[in-house]
Write a protein that holds these residues in place. Structure first.
Motif, mmCIF file in Angstrom:
data_model
loop_
_atom_site.group_PDB
_atom_site.id
_atom_site.type_symbol
_atom_site.label_atom_id
_atom_site.label_comp_id
_atom_site.label_asym_id
_atom_site.label_seq_id
_atom_site.Cartn_x
_atom_site.Cartn_y
_atom_site.Cartn_z
ATOM 1 N N UNK A 69 55.681 -6.114 48.274
ATOM 2 C CA UNK A 69 55.660 -7.132 49.399
ATOM 3 C C UNK A 69 56.970 -6.342 50.624
ATOM 4 N N UNK A 70 56.147 -5.798 51.976
ATOM 5 C CA UNK A 70 57.096 -5.465 53.397
ATOM 6 C C UNK A 70 57.173 -6.292 53.851
ATOM 7 N N UNK A 71 58.604 -6.672 54.483
ATOM 8 C CA UNK A 71 58.369 -7.412 55.278
ATOM 9 C C UNK A 71 59.985 -6.384 56.421
ATOM 10 N N UNK A 84 64.035 -2.304 60.940
ATOM 11 C CA UNK A 84 63.337 -1.611 59.888
ATOM 12 C C UNK A 84 62.893 -2.714 58.737
ATOM 13 N N UNK A 85 61.616 -1.772 57.858
ATOM 14 C CA UNK A 85 60.900 -2.438 57.003
ATOM 15 C C UNK A 85 62.247 -2.481 55.384
ATOM 16 N N UNK A 135 67.040 9.020 52.063
ATOM 17 C CA UNK A 135 66.259 7.971 51.002
ATOM 18 C C UNK A 135 67.347 7.153 50.772
ATOM 19 N N UNK A 136 68.854 7.152 51.316
ATOM 20 C CA UNK A 136 70.028 6.445 49.964
ATOM 21 C C UNK A 136 69.798 4.460 51.416
ATOM 22 N N UNK A 137 68.935 3.678 51.068
ATOM 23 C CA UNK A 137 69.220 3.011 51.455
ATOM 24 C C UNK A 137 67.753 1.927 51.997
ATOM 25 N N UNK A 138 67.663 0.651 51.702
ATOM 26 C CA UNK A 138 65.797 0.404 51.902
ATOM 27 C C UNK A 138 65.378 0.560 53.105
ATOM 28 N N UNK A 139 65.418 0.403 54.095
ATOM 29 C CA UNK A 139 65.228 1.144 55.541
ATOM 30 C C UNK A 139 65.137 2.274 55.752
#
Length: 219
Positions: free
Chosen positions: A78-80, A86-87, A139-143
DNA sequence: GAGGAGATCGTCT
DNA sequence: GACGATCTCCTCT
């Protein structure tokens, strides 16, 4: 090559309470296969979102075109899109028809670091130093992790994680996680008191305010 | 090093 | 028409 051998996670792994899946995903690998090679990152931080009764979850208000994947079968992406820039990447949990998911908050880069740096527009020097500031920014964060892995809603929403033919996979490689810390979810305004955020204690790639990075909540 | 505010647009009311 | 499961840059200390 740092990944010696790995096994795909099965749909059954995701067909459980999101809190268990979130904890279980720590130490597993997120793998992206591209024509230029493989990207892989070890999951060090997750957040569980329950389908019903969880005010902070996207699925709380019911099924919509946007969140329909959360209501589908387990093990799908599930990508929003959020804040216009940001995704964020989640994996669906629980059986078909029951909403639930886990948000990927932070990864530790394992394979394809140069490609991730290129995607993020960051120059990384000294990839052996895990406390390297530029390496942590990958890569330290959802976005951030979505940008590093080239994940977008258009490309990856509703993609299966548990098929060998998928270019987006979740796998285990025998890595043993040390201590896991559960704490409150961050950067949300509803149900913040629920301890549904899970991190590998002391991992330098965990996102968020520094005080929370090692799970040290004053105790 | 810490804290605050702007960016920017899809989604839902 | 308002807001958001974030990131980055800028200012202040």
């Amino acid at each position: 090559m740092m990944v010696v051998s790995s096994t795909l996670l099965t749909p059954a792994f995701f067909n459980r309470d999101p809190r268990k899946v979130a904890r279980g995903l720590l130490g597993k690998l997120l793998v992206r296969k591209t024509r230029q090679g493989t990207l892989a990152g070890r999951i060090v931080e997750t957040e569980a979102y329950l389908g019903t009764g969880d005010e902070a979850a996207h699925s709380f208000a019911g099924k919509t075109a946007r969140n329909s994947v959360l209501f589908g079968p387990p093990g799908f992406a599930y990508v929003y899109f959020i804040y216009g820039t940001h995704y964020c990447l989640n994996v669906s949990c629980l059986p078909d028809g029951v909403a639930g998911g886990v948000l990927f908050r932070a990864l530790e880069p394992v394979t394809g670091i140069e490609k991730m740096a290129e995607a993020r527009g960051i120059e990384v020097r000294g990839t052996e130093d895990l406390n390297n500031r530029s390496l942590r920014q990958l890569t330290s964060g959802p976005g951030r992790l979505c940008e590093a892995f080239g994940i977008t809603r258009e490309r990856d929403n509703d993609k299966i994680f548990t098929s060998a033919r998928s270019d987006l996979q979740l796998a285990r490689d025998g890595f043993r996680v040390g201590q896991v810390v559960a704490g409150p979810r961050i950067r949300i305004k509803k149900s913040v008191e629920q301890p549904y955020r899970y991190v590998i204690r002391g991992n330098p790639f965990v996102s968020g305010p520094k005080l929370l990075q090692d799970g040290n909540r004053g105790a």
